[in-house]
Design a protein around this motif. Structure first.
Motif, PDB file in Angstrom:
ATOM      1  N   HIS A  13       0.836  -1.178   0.000  1.00 39.49           N
ATOM      2  CA  HIS A  13       0.000   0.000   0.000  1.00 39.49           C
ATOM      3  C   HIS A  13       0.882   1.243   0.000  1.00 39.49           C
ATOM      4  CE1 HIS A  13      -2.616  -3.157   1.533  1.00 39.49           C
ATOM      5  NE2 HIS A  13      -3.651  -2.417   1.167  1.00 39.49           N
ATOM      6  N   ILE A  14       0.389   2.290  -0.621  1.00 42.01           N
ATOM      7  CA  ILE A  14       1.094   3.573  -0.619  1.00 42.01           C
ATOM      8  C   ILE A  14       0.384   4.494   0.361  1.00 42.01           C
ATOM      9  CG2 ILE A  14       1.750   5.592  -1.963  1.00 42.01           C
ATOM     10  CD1 ILE A  14       1.867   3.802  -4.411  1.00 42.01           C
ATOM     11  N   VAL A  15       1.121   5.082   1.251  1.00 41.21           N
ATOM     12  CA  VAL A  15       0.561   6.003   2.239  1.00 41.21           C
ATOM     13  C   VAL A  15       0.132   7.285   1.543  1.00 41.21           C
ATOM     14  CG1 VAL A  15       1.115   7.446   4.233  1.00 41.21           C
ATOM     15  CG2 VAL A  15       1.859   5.069   4.176  1.00 41.21           C
ATOM     16  N   THR A  16      -1.101   7.695   1.734  1.00 38.56           N
ATOM     17  CA  THR A  16      -1.598   8.954   1.157  1.00 38.56           C
ATOM     18  C   THR A  16      -1.752  10.042   2.205  1.00 38.56           C
ATOM     19  OG1 THR A  16      -3.892   8.224   1.433  1.00 38.56           O
ATOM     20  CG2 THR A  16      -2.829   7.749  -0.688  1.00 38.56           C
ATOM     21  N   GLU A  17      -1.593   9.683   3.477  1.00 39.75           N
ATOM     22  CA  GLU A  17      -1.633  10.676   4.555  1.00 39.75           C
ATOM     23  C   GLU A  17      -0.865  10.143   5.758  1.00 39.75           C
ATOM     24  OE1 GLU A  17      -5.900   9.434   6.587  1.00 39.75           O
ATOM     25  OE2 GLU A  17      -5.828  11.144   5.221  1.00 39.75           O
ATOM     26  N   PHE A  18      -0.467  11.072   6.604  1.00 42.49           N
ATOM     27  CA  PHE A  18       0.236  10.707   7.832  1.00 42.49           C
ATOM     28  C   PHE A  18      -0.601  11.124   9.031  1.00 42.49           C
ATOM     29  CE2 PHE A  18       3.703  11.347   4.753  1.00 42.49           C
ATOM     30  CZ  PHE A  18       4.380  10.141   4.881  1.00 42.49           C
ATOM     31  N   VAL A  19      -0.334  10.485  10.153  1.00 47.23           N
ATOM     32  CA  VAL A  19      -0.995  10.847  11.411  1.00 47.23           C
ATOM     33  C   VAL A  19       0.047  11.509  12.304  1.00 47.23           C
ATOM     34  CG1 VAL A  19      -2.199  10.002  13.462  1.00 47.23           C
ATOM     35  CG2 VAL A  19      -2.605   8.919  11.243  1.00 47.23           C
ATOM     36  N   LEU A  20      -0.140  12.809  12.558  1.00 46.94           N
ATOM     37  CA  LEU A  20       0.746  13.542  13.471  1.00 46.94           C
ATOM     38  C   LEU A  20       0.163  13.442  14.874  1.00 46.94           C
ATOM     39  CD1 LEU A  20       1.680  16.823  11.530  1.00 46.94           C
ATOM     40  CD2 LEU A  20       3.272  15.086  12.327  1.00 46.94           C
ATOM     41  N   LEU A  21       0.786  12.668  15.736  1.00 45.44           N
ATOM     42  CA  LEU A  21       0.222  12.431  17.067  1.00 45.44           C
ATOM     43  C   LEU A  21       0.193  13.683  17.928  1.00 45.44           C
ATOM     44  CD1 LEU A  21       1.673   8.935  18.055  1.00 45.44           C
ATOM     45  CD2 LEU A  21      -0.583   9.492  17.132  1.00 45.44           C
ATOM     46  N   GLY A  22       1.200  14.565  17.758  1.00 49.01           N
ATOM     47  CA  GLY A  22       1.250  15.776  18.569  1.00 49.01           C
ATOM     48  C   GLY A  22       1.485  15.466  20.037  1.00 49.01           C
ATOM     49  N   PHE A  23       1.008  16.372  20.903  1.00 51.78           N
ATOM     50  CA  PHE A  23       1.167  16.170  22.342  1.00 51.78           C
ATOM     51  C   PHE A  23       0.082  15.231  22.862  1.00 51.78           C
ATOM     52  CE2 PHE A  23       3.241  20.320  21.744  1.00 51.78           C
ATOM     53  CZ  PHE A  23       4.459  20.057  22.358  1.00 51.78           C
ATOM     54  N   HIS A  24       0.487  14.311  23.735  1.00 50.00           N
ATOM     55  CA  HIS A  24      -0.456  13.369  24.324  1.00 50.00           C
ATOM     56  C   HIS A  24      -1.137  14.008  25.534  1.00 50.00           C
ATOM     57  CE1 HIS A  24       1.257  10.334  21.752  1.00 50.00           C
ATOM     58  NE2 HIS A  24       2.466  10.574  22.234  1.00 50.00           N
ATOM     59  N   GLY A  25      -2.310  13.525  25.872  1.00 48.31           N
ATOM     60  CA  GLY A  25      -2.996  14.036  27.063  1.00 48.31           C
ATOM     61  C   GLY A  25      -4.506  13.925  26.934  1.00 48.31           C
ATOM     62  N   GLN A  26      -5.195  14.153  28.061  1.00 47.19           N
ATOM     63  CA  GLN A  26      -6.652  14.120  28.089  1.00 47.19           C
ATOM     64  C   GLN A  26      -7.216  15.359  27.388  1.00 47.19           C
ATOM     65  OE1 GLN A  26      -8.289  11.475  29.297  1.00 47.19           O
ATOM     66  NE2 GLN A  26      -6.298  10.523  29.752  1.00 47.19           N
ATOM     67  N   PRO A  85      -0.500  27.004  12.758  1.00 49.97           N
ATOM     68  CA  PRO A  85      -1.914  26.804  12.387  1.00 49.97           C
ATOM     69  C   PRO A  85      -2.284  25.329  12.231  1.00 49.97           C
ATOM     70  CG  PRO A  85      -0.992  28.623  11.146  1.00 49.97           C
ATOM     71  CD  PRO A  85       0.159  27.981  11.862  1.00 49.97           C
ATOM     72  N   ASN A  86      -1.417  24.559  11.576  1.00 49.26           N
ATOM     73  CA  ASN A  86      -1.684  23.127  11.427  1.00 49.26           C
ATOM     74  C   ASN A  86      -1.643  22.417  12.785  1.00 49.26           C
ATOM     75  OD1 ASN A  86      -1.871  20.677   9.513  1.00 49.26           O
ATOM     76  ND2 ASN A  86      -0.164  20.159  10.852  1.00 49.26           N
ATOM     77  N   MET A  87      -0.740  22.900  13.677  1.00 48.25           N
ATOM     78  CA  MET A  87      -0.631  22.339  15.023  1.00 48.25           C
ATOM     79  C   MET A  87      -1.942  22.546  15.785  1.00 48.25           C
ATOM     80  SD  MET A  87       2.551  23.218  17.585  1.00 48.25           S
ATOM     81  CE  MET A  87       3.691  23.399  16.241  1.00 48.25           C
ATOM     82  N   LEU A  88      -2.545  23.722  15.628  1.00 50.58           N
ATOM     83  CA  LEU A  88      -3.802  24.034  16.307  1.00 50.58           C
ATOM     84  C   LEU A  88      -4.954  23.175  15.772  1.00 50.58           C
ATOM     85  CD1 LEU A  88      -3.457  27.930  16.387  1.00 50.58           C
ATOM     86  CD2 LEU A  88      -3.341  26.399  18.356  1.00 50.58           C
ATOM     87  N   VAL A  89      -5.001  23.037  14.440  1.00 50.06           N
ATOM     88  CA  VAL A  89      -6.025  22.188  13.828  1.00 50.06           C
ATOM     89  C   VAL A  89      -5.853  20.744  14.288  1.00 50.06           C
ATOM     90  CG1 VAL A  89      -6.849  21.246  11.627  1.00 50.06           C
ATOM     91  CG2 VAL A  89      -6.301  23.678  11.809  1.00 50.06           C
ATOM     92  N   LYS A  96      -6.283  13.533  13.452  1.00 57.18           N
ATOM     93  CA  LYS A  96      -4.916  14.088  13.487  1.00 57.18           C
ATOM     94  C   LYS A  96      -4.122  13.761  12.222  1.00 57.18           C
ATOM     95  CE  LYS A  96      -4.662  14.008  18.534  1.00 57.18           C
ATOM     96  NZ  LYS A  96      -4.890  15.447  18.663  1.00 57.18           N
ATOM     97  N   THR A  97      -4.818  13.760  11.097  1.00 56.01           N
ATOM     98  CA  THR A  97      -4.149  13.408   9.839  1.00 56.01           C
ATOM     99  C   THR A  97      -3.673  14.650   9.088  1.00 56.01           C
ATOM    100  OG1 THR A  97      -6.292  13.370   8.709  1.00 56.01           O
ATOM    101  CG2 THR A  97      -5.452  11.278   9.552  1.00 56.01           C
ATOM    102  N   ILE A  98      -2.643  14.449   8.280  1.00 62.09           N
ATOM    103  CA  ILE A  98      -2.140  15.463   7.355  1.00 62.09           C
ATOM    104  C   ILE A  98      -1.829  14.735   6.055  1.00 62.09           C
ATOM    105  CG2 ILE A  98       0.234  15.215   8.246  1.00 62.09           C
ATOM    106  CD1 ILE A  98       0.677  18.186   7.532  1.00 62.09           C
ATOM    107  N   SER A  99      -2.227  15.323   4.934  1.00 65.03           N
ATOM    108  CA  SER A  99      -2.032  14.662   3.646  1.00 65.03           C
ATOM    109  C   SER A  99      -0.546  14.498   3.343  1.00 65.03           C
ATOM    110  CB  SER A  99      -2.704  15.464   2.528  1.00 65.03           C
ATOM    111  OG  SER A  99      -2.028  16.696   2.332  1.00 65.03           O
ATOM    112  N   PHE A 100      -0.233  13.587   2.445  1.00 57.88           N
ATOM    113  CA  PHE A 100       1.152  13.332   2.055  1.00 57.88           C
ATOM    114  C   PHE A 100       1.792  14.615   1.517  1.00 57.88           C
ATOM    115  CE2 PHE A 100       4.527  12.016  -0.793  1.00 57.88           C
ATOM    116  CZ  PHE A 100       5.148  10.970  -0.116  1.00 57.88           C
TER     117      PHE A 100
END
Length: 318
Positions: A13-26, A85-89, A96-100
């Protein structure tokens, strides 16, 4: 997570998007982080925007030192806007996805603007070296034309330096997983997600990064070594204080920016946890641009007067 089938080989499979986990927490932690980062972002835009306006509209600031500072403030607005801005979104997003393509565009602009910042810090140090070590020749060397050339060179180096390694990384096969445990698209996690090892591209990327970090840094170090040597030769204490005051703000900014940058990209990755790398990245990508207007304005009377004038004009509009 979306995956698209590769036409020639249906077992991959070819990845078409990534998942940016960012900061963890409730959820409460995420909401607090969103509010904090949003406040930092808006204050950064206002502070650096005020410096740009002050330099543009106050004729007393139409000198090389302040023209460079105005361009640096303009750069900081775009630098912080390349990631925050992307961090806030991402904080508010459930997926938590961002396109390739979005990931690599962020990678390009973040690194290009960071490279431009390194160049500007080097040029600003050179300007202070000329002003303090060669005061009689300063007006003839640092002319308006030469200042504009230096500014253009900084922007050109910034945006022409990283395309080749970024394009090469984007051509690597990414067949899954697609989870990046970071707050931005960074080369290290992208290399880790590649289906095949790419030691030559990795070496090229790290060589490019090292050159753009250490090249300007050594230039800054050389400039301020000569400045300090000249300052200590000044007989009067008042003269030394004045010379230090013109360089102190710039040295603080350099220390903040390069300190966190080297922790992330120079120190061994294994010694830094993922969360620590996220915090360090947040410091040099968002906190440093926030502090710059305060550092430069609080230590400079001309800048403080110009900013007061801008604030009065702005208040008059409302």
């Amino acid at each position: 997570m979306e995956f698209a089938l590769k036409p020639k080989n249906k077992t991959k499979h070819i990845v078409t998007e990534f998942v940016l986990l960012g900061f963890h927490g409730q959820m409460e932690t995420q909401n607090f982080l969103f509010s904090l980062i949003l406040m930092v972002y808006l204050t950064t835009l206002l502070g650096n925007g005020a410096i740009v306006c002050a330099v543009k509209y106050d004729r007393r600031l139409h000198t090389p030192m302040y023209v460079l500072l105005g361009n640096f403030a303009f750069l900081e607005i775009w630098y912080v806007s390349s990631t925050v801005p992307n961090m806030l979104v991402n904080i508010l997003s459930e997926t938590k996805t961002i396109s390739f393509s979005g990931c690599f565009l962020q990678f390009y602009f973040f690194f290009s603007l960071g490279t431009t910042e390194c160049c500007f810090l080097s040029v600003m140090a050179y300007d202070r070296y000329l002003a303090i070590c060669c005061p009689l020749h300063y007006p003839s060397i640092m002319t308006r034309k030469f200042c504009v050339i230096l500014i253009c060179v900084c922007w050109m180096i910034g945006f022409l330096y990283f395309p080749v390694p970024i394009i090469l990384i984007s051509q690597l096969p990414f067949c899954g997983p697609n989870i990046i445990d970071h707050i931005v698209c960074d080369p290290e996690p992208l290399f880790a997600l590649s289906c095949v090892p790419a030691p030559s591209i990795k070496l090229m990327c790290y060589t490019f990064s090292s050159l753009i970090i250490f090249g300007p840094f050594l230039s800054i170090l050389g400039s301020y070594t000569l400045v300090l040597r000249a300052v200590f030769r000044v007989p009067s204490g008042a003269g030394r204080t004045k010379a230090f005051s013109t360089c102190g703000s710039h040295l603080i900014v350099v220390s903040l920016f390069y300190g966190t940058l080297m922790v992330v990209y120079v120190s061994p990755t294994s010694e830094n946890s993922a969360e620590m790398q996220k915090i360090d990245t947040l410091v040099y990508s968002a906190l440093t641009p926030l502090l710059n207007p305060f550092i430069y304005s609080l230590r400079n009377k001309d800048m403080k007067d110009a900013l007061k004038k801008v604030l009065r004009l702005t208040a008059g509009l409302f």
